[in-house]
Write a protein that holds these residues in place. Sequence first.
Motif, PDB file in Angstrom:
ATOM      1  N   ALA A 148       0.830  -1.210   0.000  1.00 56.68           N
ATOM      2  CA  ALA A 148       0.000   0.000   0.000  1.00 56.68           C
ATOM      3  C   ALA A 148       0.863   1.258   0.000  1.00 56.68           C
ATOM      4  O   ALA A 148       0.587   2.229  -0.702  1.00 56.68           O
ATOM      5  CB  ALA A 148      -0.933  -0.004   1.214  1.00 56.68           C
ATOM      6  N   GLY A 149       1.936   1.253   0.802  1.00 54.75           N
ATOM      7  CA  GLY A 149       2.811   2.406   0.859  1.00 54.75           C
ATOM      8  C   GLY A 149       3.549   2.644  -0.445  1.00 54.75           C
ATOM      9  O   GLY A 149       3.673   3.776  -0.911  1.00 54.75           O
ATOM     10  N   ILE A 150       4.039   1.568  -1.033  1.00 55.57           N
ATOM     11  CA  ILE A 150       4.751   1.688  -2.304  1.00 55.57           C
ATOM     12  C   ILE A 150       3.813   2.190  -3.394  1.00 55.57           C
ATOM     13  O   ILE A 150       4.178   3.033  -4.222  1.00 55.57           O
ATOM     14  CB  ILE A 150       5.401   0.343  -2.677  1.00 55.57           C
ATOM     15  CG1 ILE A 150       6.595   0.074  -1.748  1.00 55.57           C
ATOM     16  CG2 ILE A 150       5.857   0.334  -4.137  1.00 55.57           C
ATOM     17  CD1 ILE A 150       7.300  -1.236  -1.988  1.00 55.57           C
ATOM     18  N   LYS A 151       2.576   1.691  -3.413  1.00 49.97           N
ATOM     19  CA  LYS A 151       1.613   2.153  -4.418  1.00 49.97           C
ATOM     20  C   LYS A 151       1.354   3.648  -4.270  1.00 49.97           C
ATOM     21  O   LYS A 151       1.231   4.377  -5.261  1.00 49.97           O
ATOM     22  CB  LYS A 151       0.314   1.350  -4.290  1.00 49.97           C
ATOM     23  CG  LYS A 151       0.436  -0.073  -4.808  1.00 49.97           C
ATOM     24  CD  LYS A 151      -0.669  -0.969  -4.313  1.00 49.97           C
ATOM     25  CE  LYS A 151      -2.002  -0.640  -4.903  1.00 49.97           C
ATOM     26  NZ  LYS A 151      -3.019  -1.664  -4.559  1.00 49.97           N
ATOM     27  N   GLN A 152       1.271   4.127  -3.015  1.00 45.97           N
ATOM     28  CA  GLN A 152       1.043   5.553  -2.789  1.00 45.97           C
ATOM     29  C   GLN A 152       2.208   6.373  -3.323  1.00 45.97           C
ATOM     30  O   GLN A 152       2.014   7.435  -3.934  1.00 45.97           O
ATOM     31  CB  GLN A 152       0.865   5.812  -1.288  1.00 45.97           C
ATOM     32  CG  GLN A 152       0.566   7.272  -0.952  1.00 45.97           C
ATOM     33  CD  GLN A 152       0.351   7.484   0.537  1.00 45.97           C
ATOM     34  OE1 GLN A 152       0.020   6.543   1.267  1.00 45.97           O
ATOM     35  NE2 GLN A 152       0.556   8.700   0.995  1.00 45.97           N
ATOM     36  N   ALA A 153       3.439   5.886  -3.127  1.00 46.67           N
ATOM     37  CA  ALA A 153       4.617   6.611  -3.591  1.00 46.67           C
ATOM     38  C   ALA A 153       4.780   6.547  -5.103  1.00 46.67           C
ATOM     39  O   ALA A 153       5.491   7.368  -5.687  1.00 46.67           O
ATOM     40  CB  ALA A 153       5.872   6.057  -2.910  1.00 46.67           C
ATOM     41  N   LEU A 154       4.128   5.573  -5.755  1.00 48.32           N
ATOM     42  CA  LEU A 154       4.243   5.444  -7.206  1.00 48.32           C
ATOM     43  C   LEU A 154       3.463   6.515  -7.962  1.00 48.32           C
ATOM     44  O   LEU A 154       3.788   6.815  -9.113  1.00 48.32           O
ATOM     45  CB  LEU A 154       3.740   4.062  -7.649  1.00 48.32           C
ATOM     46  CG  LEU A 154       4.683   2.877  -7.454  1.00 48.32           C
ATOM     47  CD1 LEU A 154       3.957   1.581  -7.771  1.00 48.32           C
ATOM     48  CD2 LEU A 154       5.936   3.019  -8.315  1.00 48.32           C
ATOM     49  N   ILE A 155       2.452   7.094  -7.334  1.00 49.92           N
ATOM     50  CA  ILE A 155       1.591   8.034  -8.052  1.00 49.92           C
ATOM     51  C   ILE A 155       2.362   9.261  -8.547  1.00 49.92           C
ATOM     52  O   ILE A 155       2.260   9.630  -9.724  1.00 49.92           O
ATOM     53  CB  ILE A 155       0.378   8.429  -7.184  1.00 49.92           C
ATOM     54  CG1 ILE A 155      -0.549   7.205  -7.036  1.00 49.92           C
ATOM     55  CG2 ILE A 155      -0.385   9.593  -7.809  1.00 49.92           C
ATOM     56  CD1 ILE A 155      -1.737   7.406  -6.139  1.00 49.92           C
ATOM     57  N   PRO A 156       3.181   9.939  -7.696  1.00 46.47           N
ATOM     58  CA  PRO A 156       3.968  11.065  -8.232  1.00 46.47           C
ATOM     59  C   PRO A 156       4.958  10.619  -9.313  1.00 46.47           C
ATOM     60  O   PRO A 156       5.222  11.364 -10.267  1.00 46.47           O
ATOM     61  CB  PRO A 156       4.708  11.605  -6.994  1.00 46.47           C
ATOM     62  CG  PRO A 156       3.885  11.149  -5.831  1.00 46.47           C
ATOM     63  CD  PRO A 156       3.345   9.809  -6.232  1.00 46.47           C
ATOM     64  N   LEU A 157       5.526   9.403  -9.178  1.00 42.45           N
ATOM     65  CA  LEU A 157       6.434   8.881 -10.198  1.00 42.45           C
ATOM     66  C   LEU A 157       5.696   8.691 -11.514  1.00 42.45           C
ATOM     67  O   LEU A 157       6.209   9.018 -12.593  1.00 42.45           O
ATOM     68  CB  LEU A 157       7.040   7.550  -9.739  1.00 42.45           C
ATOM     69  CG  LEU A 157       7.899   6.801 -10.766  1.00 42.45           C
ATOM     70  CD1 LEU A 157       9.114   7.628 -11.146  1.00 42.45           C
ATOM     71  CD2 LEU A 157       8.318   5.441 -10.230  1.00 42.45           C
ATOM     72  N   TRP A 158       4.466   8.179 -11.426  1.00 40.32           N
ATOM     73  CA  TRP A 158       3.660   7.994 -12.638  1.00 40.32           C
ATOM     74  C   TRP A 158       3.402   9.322 -13.333  1.00 40.32           C
ATOM     75  O   TRP A 158       3.508   9.435 -14.542  1.00 40.32           O
ATOM     76  CB  TRP A 158       2.335   7.310 -12.301  1.00 40.32           C
ATOM     77  CG  TRP A 158       1.266   7.589 -13.319  1.00 40.32           C
ATOM     78  CD1 TRP A 158       0.201   8.426 -13.201  1.00 40.32           C
ATOM     79  CD2 TRP A 158       1.198   7.045 -14.648  1.00 40.32           C
ATOM     80  NE1 TRP A 158      -0.539   8.447 -14.351  1.00 40.32           N
ATOM     81  CE2 TRP A 158       0.058   7.610 -15.259  1.00 40.32           C
ATOM     82  CE3 TRP A 158       1.986   6.162 -15.366  1.00 40.32           C
ATOM     83  CZ2 TRP A 158      -0.309   7.298 -16.564  1.00 40.32           C
ATOM     84  CZ3 TRP A 158       1.620   5.856 -16.664  1.00 40.32           C
ATOM     85  CH2 TRP A 158       0.480   6.423 -17.256  1.00 40.32           C
ATOM     86  N   GLU A 159       3.055  10.349 -12.549  1.00 36.85           N
ATOM     87  CA  GLU A 159       2.701  11.636 -13.145  1.00 36.85           C
ATOM     88  C   GLU A 159       3.884  12.236 -13.905  1.00 36.85           C
ATOM     89  O   GLU A 159       3.712  12.795 -14.992  1.00 36.85           O
ATOM     90  CB  GLU A 159       2.212  12.583 -12.053  1.00 36.85           C
ATOM     91  CG  GLU A 159       0.849  12.161 -11.478  1.00 36.85           C
ATOM     92  CD  GLU A 159       0.422  12.990 -10.296  1.00 36.85           C
ATOM     93  OE1 GLU A 159       1.281  13.711  -9.744  1.00 36.85           O
ATOM     94  OE2 GLU A 159      -0.760  12.913  -9.905  1.00 36.85           O
ATOM     95  N   GLU A 160       5.103  12.102 -13.363  1.00 36.97           N
ATOM     96  CA  GLU A 160       6.266  12.634 -14.077  1.00 36.97           C
ATOM     97  C   GLU A 160       6.613  11.762 -15.281  1.00 36.97           C
ATOM     98  O   GLU A 160       7.035  12.270 -16.320  1.00 36.97           O
ATOM     99  CB  GLU A 160       7.470  12.757 -13.151  1.00 36.97           C
ATOM    100  CG  GLU A 160       8.638  13.420 -13.861  1.00 36.97           C
ATOM    101  CD  GLU A 160       9.710  13.928 -12.919  1.00 36.97           C
ATOM    102  OE1 GLU A 160      10.727  14.432 -13.428  1.00 36.97           O
ATOM    103  OE2 GLU A 160       9.534  13.823 -11.691  1.00 36.97           O
ATOM    104  N   THR A 161       6.455  10.431 -15.150  1.00 32.39           N
ATOM    105  CA  THR A 161       6.692   9.544 -16.284  1.00 32.39           C
ATOM    106  C   THR A 161       5.746   9.897 -17.425  1.00 32.39           C
ATOM    107  O   THR A 161       6.144   9.915 -18.596  1.00 32.39           O
ATOM    108  CB  THR A 161       6.494   8.070 -15.875  1.00 32.39           C
ATOM    109  OG1 THR A 161       7.348   7.760 -14.769  1.00 32.39           O
ATOM    110  CG2 THR A 161       6.808   7.132 -17.036  1.00 32.39           C
TER     111      THR A 161
END
Length: 382
Positions: A148-161
């Motif tokens: 759950a924590g990793i998924k939350q941190a992935l969202i900003p990474l997705w937006e920049e990708t």
Amino acid sequence: MTTRERTDAQARLPIGETAKRRESTYYLAQNLITFSQLERIIYRQASQPELTSVFEAQTAIGSAIDYFLVLANFIWGYRGGYCAKPDDPKNPGFSADELTAVFSQSYPTGWGKEKEKMVDLLLKHRSRFFLFAGKTDFKPRELVFTKAGIKQALIPLWEETARKFQLDALQVQNVMGLQDQSLTPSEKTASSESPSQIAARIITKRFDALVKDDKDYSYLAKPDCLLVYDLDGEIFHVQVQPDYIKRLREDRKTTKARHIVVKRIIGDFKDSKQQILDRTTPYGQAMHLYNWLLSQVGQRFKQNQLQWVREGLANQKVRKVFLIPQDVTRPIEASQVQTALEFLQEEEGSVFTPMPTLTDQDAKLAIEILEQNLRISQTVKI
């Protein structure tokens, strides 16, 4: 071997980074043709203009998502080294050099600006994942990083990708239509969703199905494979890129047989199985050929086939590929190779859809499609 020990070993031996790009190491690939070019020929012969409009827009969206999934798979698969701080005195995570080396092994044919861009994203967003690393005295055998924590941190990474690979521009871009032999703007957009909506759907609803923590498997992301094919004494090189190859780790006690799963992620759109199986349509023919090409990759793939190649003329750019000859020693049995599709817009259940098992007659048809279009490629501008 612990997760940390395994990733350390991989950091010392990064596949693909040991080869020096000297002129003498280049393999000259005559008659090089990509699967995308074969698709264009198939559609063109059927007078199907969709390939230059909706089809290509969907493919571009899928490509942007694929790059994010390469990063997401890497972070989840190597969370023991990625989510731990490099300067942790008890359990240090990857240094920047180790991270680059391990990523090079996970993405063996990535190089140049594309690879640099992805490594930069991993390094830039890494500190965000430290928040979910749990106790500072965590042990490698006790992975406490929460999904759950990793998924939350992935969202900003997705937006920049999405920005770096232009998905945000595609979301508002009008798709061109063909009218009276002229291209005109249509009312369709390349994507009906915003990047944030796509992130919410993929990360919160589809992530668990796409990123499975299977310790018996290793993954190679987006491996470019160059299949050597002899047609009437003339050598062609067919470039095909699965989204990833999944291999059973042969040194594990749980591994009973050599096995490869070759997958293709169908962008961010859903096509019915009936369309895939309909070989009277250009789409069905292209997918049938793709299925056969993936099965050939799976049967003949070996990691020591990584090679720098140059396309024919000396002034052409070089690329890093797995160069797969027609004949290899000890090929994997066809029954031990599985090809599959992943549909990201399914609302429930598995995204994994096995492609049809190829009979001898199916293989014969695929070869006919390939050879017909290879001959056409010699007479038309692709």
